[in-house]
Design an enzyme around this catalytic site. Structure first.
Site, PDB file in Angstrom:
ATOM      1  N   HIS B 176      45.618  37.548  40.547  1.00 51.72           N
ATOM      2  CA  HIS B 176      44.947  36.289  40.236  1.00 51.72           C
ATOM      3  C   HIS B 176      44.306  36.395  38.864  1.00 51.72           C
ATOM      4  O   HIS B 176      43.511  37.296  38.600  1.00 51.72           O
ATOM      5  CB  HIS B 176      43.904  35.960  41.299  1.00 51.72           C
ATOM      6  CG  HIS B 176      44.499  35.624  42.630  1.00 51.72           C
ATOM      7  ND1 HIS B 176      44.081  36.181  43.804  1.00 51.72           N
ATOM      8  CD2 HIS B 176      45.529  34.788  42.963  1.00 51.72           C
ATOM      9  CE1 HIS B 176      44.815  35.689  44.805  1.00 51.72           C
ATOM     10  NE2 HIS B 176      45.693  34.847  44.307  1.00 51.72           N
ATOM     11  N   GLU B 179      40.527  37.195  37.858  1.00 54.64           N
ATOM     12  CA  GLU B 179      39.864  38.375  38.410  1.00 54.64           C
ATOM     13  C   GLU B 179      39.976  39.541  37.431  1.00 54.64           C
ATOM     14  O   GLU B 179      40.660  40.531  37.680  1.00 54.64           O
ATOM     15  CB  GLU B 179      40.464  38.674  39.784  1.00 54.64           C
ATOM     16  CG  GLU B 179      40.218  37.498  40.739  1.00 54.64           C
ATOM     17  CD  GLU B 179      41.030  37.536  42.039  1.00 54.64           C
ATOM     18  OE1 GLU B 179      41.622  38.577  42.351  1.00 54.64           O
ATOM     19  OE2 GLU B 179      41.065  36.494  42.732  1.00 54.64           O
ATOM     20  N   ARG B 234      43.735  30.637  38.196  1.00 57.19           N
ATOM     21  CA  ARG B 234      44.007  31.611  39.253  1.00 57.19           C
ATOM     22  C   ARG B 234      45.500  31.892  39.410  1.00 57.19           C
ATOM     23  O   ARG B 234      45.919  33.037  39.575  1.00 57.19           O
ATOM     24  CB  ARG B 234      43.445  31.054  40.564  1.00 57.19           C
ATOM     25  CG  ARG B 234      43.890  31.768  41.836  1.00 57.19           C
ATOM     26  CD  ARG B 234      43.300  31.041  43.044  1.00 57.19           C
ATOM     27  NE  ARG B 234      43.914  31.408  44.309  1.00 57.19           N
ATOM     28  CZ  ARG B 234      43.514  32.430  45.071  1.00 57.19           C
ATOM     29  NH1 ARG B 234      42.521  33.195  44.689  1.00 57.19           N
ATOM     30  NH2 ARG B 234      44.111  32.682  46.215  1.00 57.19           N
ATOM     31  N   HIS B 304      41.980  43.005  43.874  1.00 61.65           N
ATOM     32  CA  HIS B 304      41.506  41.650  43.572  1.00 61.65           C
ATOM     33  C   HIS B 304      39.998  41.666  43.328  1.00 61.65           C
ATOM     34  O   HIS B 304      39.368  42.702  43.396  1.00 61.65           O
ATOM     35  CB  HIS B 304      41.769  40.725  44.774  1.00 61.65           C
ATOM     36  CG  HIS B 304      43.205  40.439  45.042  1.00 61.65           C
ATOM     37  ND1 HIS B 304      43.770  39.195  44.850  1.00 61.65           N
ATOM     38  CD2 HIS B 304      44.206  41.222  45.498  1.00 61.65           C
ATOM     39  CE1 HIS B 304      45.044  39.229  45.185  1.00 61.65           C
ATOM     40  NE2 HIS B 304      45.347  40.447  45.579  1.00 61.65           N
ATOM     41  N   GLU B 378      38.871  43.861  47.329  1.00 54.25           N
ATOM     42  CA  GLU B 378      38.182  42.813  46.593  1.00 54.25           C
ATOM     43  C   GLU B 378      36.988  43.514  45.967  1.00 54.25           C
ATOM     44  O   GLU B 378      36.092  43.969  46.667  1.00 54.25           O
ATOM     45  CB  GLU B 378      37.718  41.684  47.519  1.00 54.25           C
ATOM     46  CG  GLU B 378      38.828  40.890  48.183  1.00 54.25           C
ATOM     47  CD  GLU B 378      39.347  39.741  47.308  1.00 54.25           C
ATOM     48  OE1 GLU B 378      38.813  39.541  46.208  1.00 54.25           O
ATOM     49  OE2 GLU B 378      40.296  39.065  47.741  1.00 54.25           O
TER      50      GLU B 378
END
Lengths: 188, 417
Positions: B176, B179, B234, B304, B378
């Site tokens: 993405h 990020e 994104r 991510h 994440e």
């Protein structure tokens, strides 16, 4: 009982913190969620889903201190247009910000031209120190918007202040118009 | 008189240097197993100009010795054919010598020079991939696994000490676009690997016994777009037929419960699943590569941000994977390792239950392909800065995440299948 670190609890916590920022935030106070300590969900027939939360927060300007609070977040049944009902109780006193608020007020009043700024933080995550209070004020505004627009299936965060413009007033109040970018996590 | 001769001499030398170009020249690394294969290298050296980098001359080549040599651009295809035909183990160490050399000069001269503690734009990252491979030929080689929608080469770094029958771990960053901390981590990982090999026992063992495929940026077009136009972009940047809206969510574009839940059929949505699974060139390239190396890839990691989570399958269903207990246990310990450095708290668990159900994710797809250990990270933070993580947090974020990745890699090494 819900796993406190999983998203269903975190979603309700985000609403509670948004609401609290709206109530108690300011240019000298930015409340952030550190951790959800405990979370319970109650399904109330014909009413909605109610979340009971124990939260640990911190003031970004006073990180060493822990702010504990309890919150209740009720998402009304079926209604997509009605804001969740929130009650928050902060344990103990919040740090006094009268000095900081006064300083901010005087600084803005003494500006020759109305304040204008954009992209806070910038692409690399930087916030110039003199714009930090403006950033925290955005947290207050976004707190309100987040509270008003959240559902059980959304998790909203303030992503960036796109633009802020001070509005000239004839009285002694300060007014700022913000364009804020909010990030909705669940629909990403 | 003498002065004139010296001047002319100097002029001719400099002219010669300017004419010399290594464009398209390749450097091969081979491992002749026996006398027969050594003979093939002798033969090669007799029919064309071969510049041996190690050993110094073809006469020093022996069986089981790692041999590096350079050949001219026009001859490189012939050489590769010959090597293929002979069955000799080989790899292309440097794909284009001129490019590698340029990258070395560029990285010192360019105004946007590469830093592991800053966010680097795509050009800088691209040059860095050439750089890092050229500087560490023993440990790093670069290849291209495909092209993005806008025609950019997707660089993949293969890390590890050369060896037979090695299993591998695949890790990607930058799915993405917004990020940014994610590609920063992949670069950090590569740096740590080359800098601590031979010094850190865990890293040395990992690189000796395993290969790491590191894809520093999957969604390059999107990443570039966040630098030039919209920091909050994104998706990919592909056009959607019949819509003015651009891009597909690459992490909804895999063939894993594709578009059944947690994804949108609308091209304007940020979780648009695409017109079909692997409709995006980027996801197709990634999937093709993994499919092509399925027998060797034993773990899949995808990086991510944000939220501080360590997730594993499934996200496309609330059902739990067969080795749920094992994955949960790995995630628990990896999170603990991560927290040990700066006390950063991570939440772990299966995707659907821990955050929300979302179909079409690369981790679920990799898992269903048979890669038993598939994890989604994440990274920092939990919303204070979100995507706009300050550069001052790059180092601590990468350091702590590395602990978790090393733990997982080590676990995989000790549980190879």
């Amino acid at each position: 009982e819900l796993p406190p670190s999983h998203f269903p609890a975190a979603r309700a916590a985000a609403v509670a913190v948004g609401y609290l920022r709206y109530l108690r935030g300011g240019p000298g106070r930015g409340l952030q969620l550190r951790e959800v300590r405990r979370a319970r969900r109650q399904d109330i027939e014909d009413v909605g889903h109610k979340y009971y939360l124990e939260l640990e927060l911190e003031d970004v300007l006073d990180k060493d201190r822990t702010v504990n609070c309890t919150a209740e977040v009720l998402y009304p049944l079926g209604s997509k247009t009605s804001a969740p009902d929130v009650q928050v109780t902060v344990q103990g006193e919040l740090r006094d910000t009268e000095e900081a608020d006064k300083e901010f007020y005087n600084r803005i009043r003494s500006l020759e031209k109305e304040l204008v700024a954009e992209n806070i933080p910038d692409s690399h995550g930087n916030v110039p120190p003199e714009l930090e209070p403006i950033h925290l004020l955005a947290g207050v505004a976004s707190g309100y918007v987040i509270w008003q627009n959240s559902t059980e299936n959304t998790k909203l965060h303030l992503a960036q202040v796109k633009h802020v413009k001070q509005v000239k007033r004839s009285d002694e109040d300060l007014q700022f118009d913000y364009v804020l970018l909010l990030h909705e996590m669940v629909s990403q | 008189m003498w002065a004139l001769l010296v001047l002319i001499g100097a002029a001719s030398v400099s002219a010669h240097l300017q004419d010399l170009s290594f464009d398209g020249q390749k450097v091969f690394r081979v491992l002749p197993q026996n006398d027969e294969q050594v003979e093939i290298l002798n033969f090669l050296a007799s029919i064309m100009e071969v510049d041996f980098w190690q050993p110094d001359s073809v006469t020093l080549v022996r069986p089981k010795m790692q041999v590096d040599f350079r050949v001219e651009a026009e001859k490189s295809f012939e050489v590769e054919d010959l090597l293929k035909e002979s069955g000799m183990e080989y790899q292309v160490l440097i794909d284009n010598l001129q490019a590698a050399m340029d990258a070395q000069f560029d990285s010192k001269a360019r105004t946007a020079s590469h830093s592991y503690e800053k966010y680097n734009n795509w050009d800088t990252i691209a040059a860095w991939t050439a750089d890092i491979a050229a500087q560490n030929p023993d440990l790093v080689s670069r290849s291209v696994i495909g092209e993005t929608y806008e025609g950019r080469p997707m660089y993949l770094l293969k890390m590890g000490k050369s060896g037979p029958n090695k299993k591998a771990i695949f890790m990607d960053c930058g799915f993405h676009a917004r990020e940014w901390i994610s590609p920063a981590f992949c670069q950090w990982f590569v740096k740590e690997a080359v800098e601590t090999y031979g010094k850190d026992t865990v890293m040395t063992t990992l690189l000796d016994k395993l290969d790491f495929y590191v894809l520093p940026v999957v969604n390059i077009d999107g990443y570039v777009y966040t630098w030039t136009n919209d920091r909050m972009w994104r998706k990919t940047r592909s056009k959607n037929a019949g819509s003015i809206c651009i891009g597909t969510d690459p992490n909804r574009n895999f063939d894993a419960g594709w578009c059944t839940l947690g994804a949108s059929k609308s091209p304007c949505a940020s979780t648009y699943c695409g017109s079909a699974p692997e409709s995006e060139k980027e996801t197709k390239a990634l999937a093709d590569f993994i499919r092509g190396h399925l027998s060797t890839i034993k773990a899949y990691l995808t990086i991510h941000s944000y939220s501080q989570l360590l997730l594993f399958p499934y996200s496309y269903t609330y059902d739990l994977p067969p080795n749920y207990e094992e994955l949960n246990s790995i995630a628990r310990t990896a999170s603990k390792e991560l927290a040990s450095l700066h006390n950063t708290k991570y939440t772990y668990g299966p995707g659907a239950k821990t955050i929300y159900p979302a179909a079409g994710g690369s981790d679920d797809w990799a898992y269903d392909q048979g890669i038993k250990y598939a994890f989604t990270f994440e990274l920092r933070d939990t919303g204070r800065h979100g995507f706009l993580l300050p550069e001052s947090q790059i180092k601590p974020t990468c350091e702590e995440t590395l602990l978790a990745v090393k733990y997982i890699a080590n676990y995989v090494l000790e549980h190879l299948y």
